[in-house]
Design a protein around this motif. Structure first.
Motif, PDB file in Angstrom:
ATOM      1  N   ASP A  40       0.667  -1.348   0.236  1.00  0.00           N
ATOM      2  CA  ASP A  40      -0.157  -0.174  -0.554  1.00  0.00           C
ATOM      3  C   ASP A  40       0.419   1.372   0.201  1.00  0.00           C
ATOM      4  N   TYR A  41       0.262   2.399  -0.941  1.00  0.00           N
ATOM      5  CA  TYR A  41       1.098   3.435  -0.673  1.00  0.00           C
ATOM      6  C   TYR A  41       0.171   4.506  -0.566  1.00  0.00           C
ATOM      7  N   VAL A  42       0.357   5.426   0.225  1.00  0.00           N
ATOM      8  CA  VAL A  42      -0.963   5.764   1.567  1.00  0.00           C
ATOM      9  C   VAL A  42      -0.444   7.701   1.351  1.00  0.00           C
ATOM     10  N   PHE A  43      -1.782   7.882   0.788  1.00  0.00           N
ATOM     11  CA  PHE A  43      -1.279  10.067   0.166  1.00  0.00           C
ATOM     12  C   PHE A  43      -2.310  10.450   0.845  1.00  0.00           C
ATOM     13  N   GLY A  44      -2.480  10.791   1.606  1.00  0.00           N
ATOM     14  CA  GLY A  44      -3.262  11.524   2.510  1.00  0.00           C
ATOM     15  C   GLY A  44      -4.981  10.707   2.614  1.00  0.00           C
ATOM     16  N   SER A  49      -2.778   0.797  -3.518  1.00  0.00           N
ATOM     17  CA  SER A  49      -2.503  -1.056  -3.547  1.00  0.00           C
ATOM     18  C   SER A  49      -2.043  -1.435  -4.653  1.00  0.00           C
ATOM     19  N   GLN A  50      -1.478  -2.607  -4.647  1.00  0.00           N
ATOM     20  CA  GLN A  50      -0.796  -2.842  -5.232  1.00  0.00           C
ATOM     21  C   GLN A  50      -0.534  -4.721  -5.015  1.00  0.00           C
ATOM     22  N   THR A  51      -1.400  -5.516  -6.102  1.00  0.00           N
ATOM     23  CA  THR A  51      -1.828  -6.526  -5.443  1.00  0.00           C
ATOM     24  C   THR A  51      -1.082  -7.877  -6.645  1.00  0.00           C
ATOM     25  N   MET A  67      -6.783   2.289  -6.343  1.00  0.00           N
ATOM     26  CA  MET A  67      -6.862   3.083  -5.523  1.00  0.00           C
ATOM     27  C   MET A  67      -8.187   3.755  -4.627  1.00  0.00           C
ATOM     28  N   ARG A  68      -8.334   3.964  -3.871  1.00  0.00           N
ATOM     29  CA  ARG A  68      -9.679   4.280  -3.122  1.00  0.00           C
ATOM     30  C   ARG A  68      -9.090   5.206  -2.464  1.00  0.00           C
ATOM     31  N   GLU A  92      -3.109  15.468  -6.645  1.00  0.00           N
ATOM     32  CA  GLU A  92      -3.789  15.270  -7.741  1.00  0.00           C
ATOM     33  C   GLU A  92      -3.695  14.347  -8.507  1.00  0.00           C
ATOM     34  N   LEU A  93      -2.405  14.235  -8.688  1.00  0.00           N
ATOM     35  CA  LEU A  93      -1.322  12.863  -9.747  1.00  0.00           C
ATOM     36  C   LEU A  93      -0.187  12.388  -9.135  1.00  0.00           C
ATOM     37  N   PHE A  94      -0.738  11.107 -10.004  1.00  0.00           N
ATOM     38  CA  PHE A  94       0.344  10.725  -9.121  1.00  0.00           C
ATOM     39  C   PHE A  94       0.761   9.469 -10.945  1.00  0.00           C
ATOM     40  N   VAL A  95       2.447   9.010 -10.482  1.00  0.00           N
ATOM     41  CA  VAL A  95       3.406   8.414 -11.292  1.00  0.00           C
ATOM     42  C   VAL A  95       3.529   7.542 -10.727  1.00  0.00           C
TER      43      VAL A  95
END
Length: 195
Positions: A40-44, A49-51, A67-68, A92-95
């Motif tokens: 999991d990557y948490v941004f606020g 989640s990558q599985t 993404m949730r 607002e953006l993810f890479v």
């Protein structure tokens, strides 16, 4: 006696070489172990989640990114996996970036609303790689990606200017890297059609 020793040594070296080549080939093959991994990557309030799930079929595992935001699912993408996922300063953006060739995803840009801006795959482009002694191919600096997001201007052309460090340590534009790699791959395909 010396001749027997030389023959025996050659046999040992031949077997050792075959084992080394076999183990190197196996390193590129999927493991036959049935497993499930989640990162999991948490941004606020956003959780990405990558599985990796090989419980059903180790030779055909399922890669999934989800993404949730506050528990609500906004995005699900299959067959992608990334070494790094970075958020823009405004969230607002993810890479997502990956040097790994399995499942083949090299980069993906998506936003907080769940819209995918693009996905780039290793096999579809001719990225410039730096090959290490272990045959790992790197197109970006995984130890220090240096990902930067330019100030966004809705009216300008620089709306999504994203830069990163390439495998040579140079700061490059992500869009330029993808465009140039796609152009090289298309030119190579065109050349092969003409031959």
């Amino acid at each position: 006696m010396h001749r027997k020793y030389v023959i025996a040594l050659r046999k040992v070296l031949a077997v050792a070489s075959m084992c080394a080549l076999g183990s190197q080939a196996l390193a590129d093959m999927p493991s036959n172990v049935r497993t499930f991994k989640k990162k999991d990557y948490v941004f606020g309030s956003v959780v990405i989640s990558q599985t990796f799930d090989s419980r059903k079929d180790p030779m055909d595992p399922v890669f999934r990114l989800q993404m949730r935001d506050r528990g609500r699912v906004l995005l699900v993408v299959n067959d992608v996996a990334f070494d790094d996922i970075v958020a823009s300063p405004d969230g607002e953006l993810f890479v997502g970036l990956s040097n790994g060739g399995w499942p083949g995803s090299a980069a993906m840009v998506f936003d907080r609303r769940g819209r995918v801006w693009f996905v780039a795959h290793h096999g579809a482009m001719a990225l410039e790689y730096s090959e290490t002694s272990t045959f790992l191919k790197e197109w970006y600096d995984a130890k220090n990606p240096g990902l930067r997001f330019a100030e966004r201007n809705l009216l300008g052309d620089d709306f999504l200017q994203i830069t990163l460090r390439n495998c040579n340590g140079e700061t490059v534009g992500l869009w330029d890297v993808v465009k140039n790699a796609t152009d090289r791959a298309n030119a190579e395909r065109q050349r092969l059609r003409q031959d």
